[in-house]
Motif scaffolding. Structure first.
Motif, PDB file in Angstrom:
ATOM      1  N   LYS A  17      40.188  -4.159  18.368  1.00 26.46           N
ATOM      2  CA  LYS A  17      41.312  -5.037  18.576  1.00 26.46           C
ATOM      3  C   LYS A  17      42.025  -4.743  19.757  1.00 26.46           C
ATOM      4  O   LYS A  17      42.230  -5.673  20.641  1.00 26.46           O
ATOM      5  CB  LYS A  17      42.339  -5.148  17.304  1.00 26.46           C
ATOM      6  N   ARG A  18      42.260  -3.412  19.935  1.00 31.02           N
ATOM      7  CA  ARG A  18      43.173  -3.154  21.217  1.00 31.02           C
ATOM      8  C   ARG A  18      42.528  -3.194  22.426  1.00 31.02           C
ATOM      9  O   ARG A  18      43.028  -3.847  23.384  1.00 31.02           O
ATOM     10  CB  ARG A  18      43.658  -1.687  20.963  1.00 31.02           C
ATOM     11  N   ALA A  21      42.156  -7.108  23.572  1.00 25.68           N
ATOM     12  CA  ALA A  21      43.407  -7.255  23.794  1.00 25.68           C
ATOM     13  C   ALA A  21      43.954  -7.094  25.245  1.00 25.68           C
ATOM     14  O   ALA A  21      44.913  -7.560  25.870  1.00 25.68           O
ATOM     15  CB  ALA A  21      44.463  -7.156  22.940  1.00 25.68           C
ATOM     16  N   GLU A  29      33.305  -9.329  18.491  1.00 22.96           N
ATOM     17  CA  GLU A  29      33.895  -7.981  18.319  1.00 22.96           C
ATOM     18  C   GLU A  29      33.227  -7.204  17.121  1.00 22.96           C
ATOM     19  O   GLU A  29      33.497  -6.038  17.070  1.00 22.96           O
ATOM     20  CB  GLU A  29      35.426  -8.411  17.750  1.00 22.96           C
TER      21      GLU A  29
END
Length: 173
Positions: A17-18, A21, A29
């Motif tokens: 996620k990090r 982003a 993903e």
């Protein structure tokens, strides 16, 4: 293994996620998450295989160690240290180096190198930043996740100790 499979899955989700982003453009993903989890699992299981090898070696010399009054734990540590150095494997646990986190800083750094290299090979992943900047973001993210987990673990232990009756570690309570 030093980290449970469930925690490795959590780390890989959070890290994916990090990175998605920030420094990476990620098409799938799930593919990235699986690659991250697989690499972390493999890296941490190397030390488990070394431990098993040391146990087998010491099993062959158990009579000698008993006769000479040699400590099993001390010999285990020595042989493991020799095998890790011989094979150039970075120790996963930070406890012996005074690191409070579950993974040593050196292991996190090594993981970041391997993860950044592996992410380059994952289809539909594009680096928005330089390779080393992505690697440094991996170090930051993993360190933050482990520090947060350590704080939660510490708070839970304090809460358990404050109870009137003793609660055994690992119980459902």
């Amino acid at each position: 293994m030093l980290l449970s499979r469930a925690f490795i899955a959590y780390v890989s989700r959070q890290l994916t996620k990090r990175l998605a982003a920030g420094p990476l453009e990620v098409g799938d993903e799930n593919l990235v998450r699986e690659a991250v989890a697989e690499l972390i699992t493999e890296e941490l299981s190397v030390e488990d295989r070394i431990n098993e090898e040391v146990r087998e070696l010491l099993g062959q010399y158990s009579d000698y160690m008993r006769r000479e009054a040699v400590s099993y734990q001390e010999m285990f540590k020595r042989i493991k240290r020799l095998l890790l150095a011989e094979r150039k494997i970075v120790r996963a646990s930070g406890r012996e180096t005074g690191d409070r986190m579950k993974l040593s800083r050196d292991k996190i750094n090594e993981l970041s190198h391997k993860l950044a290299a592996a992410l380059r090979r994952v289809p539909r992943v594009r680096f928005k930043l330089e390779w080393n900047d992505v690697r440094l973001e991996i170090v930051r993210a993993v360190t933050e996740i482990l520090q947060t987990e350590d704080k939660i673990d510490h708070a839970a232990r304090v809460k358990i100790k404050s109870q009137k009756r003793e609660i055994p570690e690992g119980s459902e309570e």
